[in-house]
Design a protein around this motif. Sequence first.
Motif, short mmCIF file in Angstrom:
data_model
loop_
_atom_site.label_atom_id
_atom_site.label_comp_id
_atom_site.label_asym_id
_atom_site.label_seq_id
_atom_site.Cartn_x
_atom_site.Cartn_y
_atom_site.Cartn_z
N LEU A 28 0.82 -1.21 0.00
CA LEU A 28 0.00 0.00 0.00
C LEU A 28 0.85 1.26 0.00
O LEU A 28 0.56 2.22 -0.71
CB LEU A 28 -0.94 0.00 1.21
CG LEU A 28 -2.04 -1.05 1.20
CD1 LEU A 28 -2.79 -1.03 2.53
CD2 LEU A 28 -2.99 -0.82 0.05
N GLY A 29 1.91 1.24 0.79
CA GLY A 29 2.79 2.41 0.85
C GLY A 29 3.45 2.71 -0.49
O GLY A 29 3.50 3.87 -0.93
N LEU A 30 3.96 1.69 -1.16
CA LEU A 30 4.60 1.90 -2.47
C LEU A 30 3.58 2.32 -3.52
O LEU A 30 3.89 3.11 -4.41
CB LEU A 30 5.34 0.64 -2.91
CG LEU A 30 6.63 0.33 -2.15
CD1 LEU A 30 7.20 -1.00 -2.61
CD2 LEU A 30 7.66 1.43 -2.34
N THR A 31 2.39 1.79 -3.44
CA THR A 31 1.35 2.17 -4.40
C THR A 31 0.94 3.62 -4.21
O THR A 31 0.77 4.35 -5.18
CB THR A 31 0.12 1.25 -4.24
OG1 THR A 31 0.55 -0.10 -4.38
CG2 THR A 31 -0.93 1.57 -5.26
N ILE A 32 0.81 4.05 -2.98
CA ILE A 32 0.43 5.43 -2.70
C ILE A 32 1.50 6.39 -3.20
O ILE A 32 1.19 7.45 -3.76
CB ILE A 32 0.18 5.63 -1.19
CG1 ILE A 32 -1.11 4.91 -0.79
CG2 ILE A 32 0.10 7.10 -0.82
CD1 ILE A 32 -1.34 4.83 0.70
N VAL A 33 2.76 6.04 -3.03
CA VAL A 33 3.86 6.91 -3.44
C VAL A 33 4.07 6.86 -4.95
O VAL A 33 4.70 7.75 -5.52
CB VAL A 33 5.16 6.50 -2.69
CG1 VAL A 33 6.33 7.33 -3.11
CG2 VAL A 33 4.96 6.61 -1.20
N GLY A 34 3.53 5.85 -5.62
CA GLY A 34 3.69 5.74 -7.06
C GLY A 34 4.84 4.84 -7.48
O GLY A 34 5.31 4.92 -8.61
N LEU A 35 5.29 4.01 -6.59
CA LEU A 35 6.40 3.10 -6.89
C LEU A 35 5.94 1.65 -6.96
O LEU A 35 6.66 0.74 -6.55
CB LEU A 35 7.50 3.26 -5.85
CG LEU A 35 8.12 4.64 -5.73
CD1 LEU A 35 9.08 4.70 -4.56
CD2 LEU A 35 8.85 5.00 -7.02
#
Length: 87
Positions: A28-35
């Motif tokens: 979720l964190g990487l998806t939110i940041v765009g990675l």
Amino acid sequence: MSNKRLLFVGIGGSLLAALCCFTPVLVLGLTIVGLSAWLGWLDFVLFPALGFFVLLTAYALYRQHRQSKATQTVSSAQSIAQSGAGS
């Protein structure tokens, strides 16, 4: 590095790696940041990191056990020396 600090780093790293491996927190964190493109490579990094931190924790516990055993041996030797000097 002191045994306490080594143990703290080992346990903290193990918990963080386990949290990222077994829950969708990192996804979720990487998806939110765009990675989200990095998601395919997570297992190649997280599982070795988890193994490293578990081994680090085991090493810290071993050092702590060995140090306490050495301290007990020294105190036993001192008490024997004191009792022998008093006779």
